[in-house]
Scaffold this motif. Structure first.
Motif, PDB file in Angstrom:
ATOM      1  N   THR A   1      10.470   4.311  -8.195  1.00  0.00           N
ATOM      2  CA  THR A   1       9.053   4.639  -8.348  1.00  0.00           C
ATOM      3  C   THR A   1       8.763   5.283  -9.695  1.00  0.00           C
ATOM      4  O   THR A   1       7.617   5.377 -10.102  1.00  0.00           O
TER       5      THR A   1
ATOM      6  N   ALA B   1       0.721   2.213 -15.837  1.00  0.00           N
ATOM      7  CA  ALA B   1       0.947   1.757 -14.458  1.00  0.00           C
ATOM      8  C   ALA B   1       2.214   0.912 -14.354  1.00  0.00           C
ATOM      9  O   ALA B   1       3.013   1.096 -13.429  1.00  0.00           O
TER      10      ALA B   1
ATOM     11  N   ASN C   1       5.404   3.073 -15.031  1.00  0.00           N
ATOM     12  CA  ASN C   1       5.673   4.021 -13.956  1.00  0.00           C
ATOM     13  C   ASN C   1       5.773   3.356 -12.580  1.00  0.00           C
ATOM     14  O   ASN C   1       5.879   4.038 -11.579  1.00  0.00           O
TER      15      ASN C   1
ATOM     16  N   ASP D   1       3.496   1.860 -10.814  1.00  0.00           N
ATOM     17  CA  ASP D   1       2.355   2.201  -9.971  1.00  0.00           C
ATOM     18  C   ASP D   1       1.613   0.939  -9.582  1.00  0.00           C
ATOM     19  O   ASP D   1       1.461   0.018 -10.384  1.00  0.00           O
TER      20      ASP D   1
ATOM     21  N   GLY E   1      -4.816   9.231  -7.123  1.00  0.00           N
ATOM     22  CA  GLY E   1      -3.768   9.063  -6.130  1.00  0.00           C
ATOM     23  C   GLY E   1      -4.312   9.202  -4.719  1.00  0.00           C
ATOM     24  O   GLY E   1      -5.428   9.675  -4.498  1.00  0.00           O
TER      25      GLY E   1
ATOM     26  N   LEU F   1      -4.539   4.563  -6.423  1.00  0.00           N
ATOM     27  CA  LEU F   1      -3.117   4.244  -6.454  1.00  0.00           C
ATOM     28  C   LEU F   1      -2.543   4.076  -5.049  1.00  0.00           C
ATOM     29  O   LEU F   1      -2.932   4.788  -4.118  1.00  0.00           O
TER      30      LEU F   1
ATOM     31  N   LYS G   1       3.050   6.632  -2.923  1.00  0.00           N
ATOM     32  CA  LYS G   1       4.469   6.567  -3.237  1.00  0.00           C
ATOM     33  C   LYS G   1       5.201   7.564  -2.359  1.00  0.00           C
ATOM     34  O   LYS G   1       4.774   8.701  -2.200  1.00  0.00           O
TER      35      LYS G   1
END
Length: 188
Positions: free
Chosen positions: A19, A93, A96, A98, A121, A155, A158
């Motif tokens: 992630t 994004a 990372n 995302d 998020g 997002l 995660k």
């Protein structure tokens, strides 16, 4: 049996580390808060022209983005939450790892035009907009500090439960982010 448990544990750790973007190189400046009275140089020492030169000159770098990160208070409606506030570019994004559940991420035009937009998020969405009937914050405004931003993306959540359990930086904050264009931040 023990081998299966070890492989399962390795799989969980690897999935959470993924992630962060395993093929990423993060270069950052750390500030020492242990001596609050000590004078420190502001800024990173890297200018926007330097960033552009690095991005253009390296054949090995596929994606490149600056990131400014700090803690801040965000407000949506009558709700407040302390967030990880990030200013960055459109490649963030992908770097990372995302993904979005709704809307879009930052685009080059957001950077060029210094748009007051943000991607939030899951925890930010849940905390700031839980009292709204629509529960869809796309197009809604949030305030971070004195500045307002229009939500353009949400997002995907995660899971970093294992990393949080061992005290890793970046554990729980993955779902508690407000991300804006770096150029917007630099001109506020």
């Amino acid at each position: 049996m023990v081998g299966a448990a070890v492989r399962s544990g390795q799989s969980v750790i690897f999935e959470e580390l993924e992630t962060f973007g395993l093929k990423s190189l993060w270069v950052y400046r750390s500030f020492d808060d242990a001596q609050p009275g000590k004078t420190t140089k502001s800024g990173s020492g890297i200018e926007n022209d330097d960033l552009e030169a690095i991005a253009k000159s390296s054949r090995l770098v596929k994606r490149f983005t600056p990131v400014i990160k700090k803690s801040a208070w965000a407000k949506g409606g009558n709700n407040f939450i302390k967030v990880q506030f990030l200013a960055t570019g459109p490649d963030y994004a992908q770097i990372n790892n995302d993904y979005l559940t709704k809307g879009r991420f930052l685009v080059p035009e957001d950077i060029k035009l210094r748009r007051s937009v943000c991607v939030i998020g899951r925890k930010v969405k849940d905390m700031l907009f839980s009292d709204r009937d629509s529960y869809d914050p796309l197009g809604e405004e949030i305030r971070v500090g004195r500045n307002k931003y229009t939500v353009v993306g949400i997002l995907k959540e995660k899971s970093r439960d294992f990393l949080s359990s061992i005290g890793s930086a970046g554990g729980k904050e993955a779902n508690n982010r407000v991300i804006i264009p770096i150029s917007t931040y630099q001109h506020q």
